[in-house]
Write an enzyme that holds these catalytic residues in place. Structure first.
Site, mmCIF file in Angstrom:
data_model
loop_
_atom_site.group_PDB
_atom_site.id
_atom_site.type_symbol
_atom_site.label_atom_id
_atom_site.label_comp_id
_atom_site.label_asym_id
_atom_site.label_seq_id
_atom_site.Cartn_x
_atom_site.Cartn_y
_atom_site.Cartn_z
ATOM 1 N N SER A 152 0.796 -1.219 0.000
ATOM 2 C CA SER A 152 0.000 0.000 0.000
ATOM 3 C C SER A 152 0.832 1.273 0.000
ATOM 4 C CB SER A 152 -0.980 -0.005 1.164
ATOM 5 O OG SER A 152 -0.321 0.357 2.328
ATOM 6 N N LYS A 156 -6.450 4.288 8.502
ATOM 7 C CA LYS A 156 -5.476 5.185 7.880
ATOM 8 C C LYS A 156 -5.999 6.619 7.885
ATOM 9 C CE LYS A 156 -3.295 1.821 4.821
ATOM 10 N NZ LYS A 156 -3.264 1.293 3.451
#
Ligand code: ADP
Length: 785
Positions: free
Chosen positions: A683, A726
């Site tokens: 990611s 996140k």
């Protein structure tokens, strides 16, 4: 950071104040424990990781010591064996591990629990002449000490001479010699090896002096004593004989008592038969033998276990909802799922079925939800931490042939619950690991399997105990490390971290009222403004959950209570300007998005087991031959993803205005600051590529932008996981714009409206779009400074 906090977290442990002995690191010693509080502490330690903090009492004769009655520097010890002796005494064998200092007394009942400062392992010291000299002097004095006829075997000297580490040398010698308690404490409190050796040397010299004087006196007295001694010796022998005769009688009485107790319990036949056989054996072995101790321990376990004790369930969804709401703020979905779970159990009229697994970062309320479930069902609650369990025997117990054996932690916990149908929480199921001593996961599998757990057999008990009525709940920080077969058995409920607003609400409605009550304060005694709470959240904690927040609030309450009593005040006002007085200097300056737009530094978003994190990735190009170098704690997938990024850039040099030969003339160094937790996964792909492009094209990156997404060789952006966590982390760090993969739009449902209002979200399909939003033109840069 979270990791370090976790470590501190582990540093709470039960404490026993010892009378007349003190223990040094490396020392192995056994002693007897009789006081209830100490026995409670031992039991708690055994249920957890067998670690216990031992310190000495200042006065051996004090029976019920308070924290002022024992020293606050002592030794963290590992319990190696426990043996039950006649009466309520327990003999333990421990090994000193490292020094520790009490930071905080967490509770005093039913045993002392303390929080310890980081362990004081001796630091590696550079040996110099001075250190060598003092080491030699200490060894010489020790030799003299042995020669003076003390009860230390001369072989000891050989062991001691081989020790190289200065600190250890002092500790080992100190543990061999007879010292006054104050002197032992002095050595224990000398954290620095040189200082410790020097103190030991002075003390040894004094001892030798005293020994010399003693010797002359004793020679003088010896003659007179001979006669007295003979009488004394005979008397002692007589006493011993009488005691032996008395014990015989004692045993008969004990056997009767055991038989009576066994008769009173509704035991399965197999168990009853086995127990009575053991009672008979008790008659055949010598009362003071170790074997007799083992049998007693066994019988005590049998009569203490809740074979026939269980609580009646209350299955009332309305009531359960009320209790869950009473104990927890928010968590709507989680509560609904739990209520459904309970409802289904009610309809199915059994508590069998999948096991709940609560997954989320530390401090989000997993344990406390499990406790609420127990409360709402009116069941007992026990918790067993699986963190670091490597040995199957910890779960299933040791066979009785093993010296000092006791049952495993499952049976110990059931005994603690004193009911055969408690809510049983397996904490940190993702932290079990296996090694050569069997596979704890497979033992767990058996425990959690409704087909097998009605005949769970602990190695120590040797007879089955029915666990089928227990309601098991598990918690984990992350699902990845959980063995597949275990995972298949569980119904996963995720709890993610909290936003600042949520934390504020949790504090006001739950944590502060709870802590006020625990500290005997009334609402009017302590006034603390929202701003101050926000200040604690942002500058004293850094976590997804609220565990440290609660700890800090507790600290404020404690200090306030003290002031109220000492200064006779009615109301304490805590605000941002006097907060320091209560909590000290703030631990964190919140990591706000970088100060200036920078070249080669991009902000990514990572997702680890303990929550979301921002991650600044730095790239430096250097003259070289096209090597790609990656540093920081990176996993293989992340390295692959960096290579994919560089390949993409090579195919696009022209558009990106980068020298065509960059991959021949320059080395690229990508650094991901380590942080506490290793990172992996694809990611960070677009973040690394952005940082490399910025570094090569010398165009700065907007400091208010953060991003996450996987990159393909052709520069497409693929979706990634952990979006909610996140986004929370980015919000904490003051990010204004977040770039997310196009296909992650569906995850936005999980993000709260408040955050959506504060942060701009851009969904991207390609690397071009990423660059459009992430890179700044020089002109914008000036405005943004
Ligand atoms: P975990 O088991 O997830 O690590 P805990 O259950 O130990 O976390 O929670 C830490 C503390 O925070 C507990 O005192 C708990 O009651 C409190 N807490 C966590 N979440 C909430 C919430 N949503 N509402 C009220 N209190 C909470």
């Amino acid at each position: 950071m979270d990791n370090i906090e976790n470590k501190n977290e582990k540093r709470t442990m039960p404490l026993i104040p010892l009378r007349g002995i003190s223990i040094f690191p490396y020392m192995v010693i056994h002693f007897d424990v009789g006081r209830d509080k100490s026995v409670n502490a031992l039991e708690e330690a055994m249920v957890n990781d067998s670690l216990i903090f031992l310190t000495s009492q200042k006065e051996a004769k004090v029976d019920m010591p308070t924290p002022d009655d024992f020293y606050h520097v002592g030794t963290v010890c590992k319990i190696k064996q426990m043996l039950k002796l006649p009466g309520d005494t327990v003999r333990v064998l421990v090994e000193g591990v490292n020094r520790g200092r009490v930071l905080d007394i967490i509770k005093e009942e039913p045993y002392f629990e303390v929080q310890l400062e980081e362990p004081f392992y001796d630091e590696e010291v550079e040996k110099d002449k001075e250190l060598d000299a003092i080491m030699r002097m200490v060894v010489d004095s020790f030799e003299e000490y042995i020669a003076a006829g003390n009860k230390v075997s001369p072989e000891t000297l050989i062991t001691v001479e081989e020790i190289e580490e200065p600190g250890r040398l002092a500790d080992v010698i100190a543990s061999y010699i007879q010292l006054k308690p104050e002197n032992r404490q002095k050595i224990l409190e000398a954290f620095e090896p040189y200082e410790r050796l020097e103190k030991l040397h002075v003390i040894l010299k004094e001892e030798l002096e005293v020994l010399k004087i003693e010797k002359t006196i004793s020679q003088r007295v010896k003659k007179q004593i001979n006669k007295v001694q003979k009488e004394y010796y005979l008397k002692e022998q007589m006493k011993a004989i009488q005691k032996e005769l008395g014990e015989e009688e004692g045993i008969l009485q004990e056997v009767e008592e055991y038989k009576e107790k066994i008769g009173e319990i509704d035991l399965p036949d197999e168990v009853k038969e086995k127990a009575l056989k053991e009672v008979d054996r008790l008659l055949k072995v010598s009362p003071s033998s170790a074997e007799s101790g083992v049998i007693r321990t066994y019988l005590d376990w049998i009569v203490d276990l809740p074979w026939d004790k269980e609580t009646k369930d209350r299955v009332d969804i309305k009531k359960s909802r009320k209790i869950l709401d009473e104990d927890h703020y928010g968590l709507k979905d989680v509560k609904e799922r739990i209520l459904e779970y309970i409802a289904i159990r009610k309809l199915a009229k059994s508590m069998k079925g999948p096991i709940l697994c609560l997954v989320g970062p530390p401090g989000v309320g997993k344990t406390s939800i499990a406790k609420s479930i127990a409360r709402s069902l009116k069941r007992e609650f026990v918790r067993m931490s699986l963190g670091g369990v490597r040995d199957e025997a910890e779960i299933r117990g040791h066979r009785r042939t093993y010296v000092g054996a006791i049952p495993g932690r499952i049976i110990s916990s059931i005994k603690k619950a004193n009911s055969k149908n408690p809510v049983f929480l397996f904490d940190e199921i993702d932290k079990i690991s296996s090694n050569f001593r069997g596979d704890p996961a497979s033992a767990l599998l058996e425990v959690l399997d409704p087909e097998q757990n009605s005949t769970f057999t602990d190695h120590f008990l040797e007879v089955p105990f029915d666990l089928s009525k227990v309601m098991f709940i598990t918690t984990a920080n992350s699902l990845t490390p959980i063995p597949r077969p275990l995972l298949d058995r569980m119904e996963v409920i995720r709890i993610s971290g909290y936003t600042e607003e949520e934390k504020l609400n949790i504090s006001k409605k739950y944590l502060i009222p709870k802590q006020l009550k625990e500290h005997g304060l009334k609402e009017k005694n302590l006034k603390i403004s929202d701003n101050t709470i926000a200040n604690i959240i942002n500058n004293y904690t850094r976590e997804s959950g609220v565990r440290n927040l609660e700890r800090n609030i507790a600290k404020v309450c404690r200090r306030s209570a003290k002031r109220i009593v000492e200064e006779n005040k009615k109301t304490i006002r805590v605000n941002s300007s006097n907060l320091k007085k209560y909590l000290g200097v703030s631990r964190y300056r919140h990591e706000k998005a970088g100060e200036k737009h920078q070249i080669g530094i991009a902000t990514g978003l990572a997702w680890t087991a303990v929550g979301g994190e921002t991650l600044s990735i730095e790239v430096t190009p250097m003259k070289g031959t096209g090597k790609l170098q990656l540093t920081g704690q990176l996993g293989d997938v992340m390295k692959e993803s960096a290579r994919a990024g560089v390949s993409y850039i090579r195919s696009k040099v022209e558009e990106l205005e980068i020298s065509e030969d960059f991959h021949k003339e320059q080395d690229i160094h990508i650094h991901v600051p380590e942080g506490a937790i290793p990172k992996d996964g694809p990611s960070a792909g677009i973040t690394m590529a952005t940082a490399v492009i910025s570094a090569l094209s010398k165009r700065p990156i907007n400091r208010k932008v953060a991003m996450t997404g996987e990159i393909t060789l052709r520069g497409r952006v693929l979706p990634v996981g952990g979006i909610k966590e996140k986004v929370l982390a980015a919000n904490r760090a003051g990010i204004e714009k977040i770039l997310l993969p196009w296909d992650n739009q569906k995850d936005m449902e999980e993000v709260s409206d408040k955050v959506k209002k504060k942060v701009e979200f851009v969904f991207v399909k390609t690397m071009d779009e990423v660059l459009k939003h992430a890179l700044v033109n020089e002109d914008d840069n000036n405005e943004n400074k």
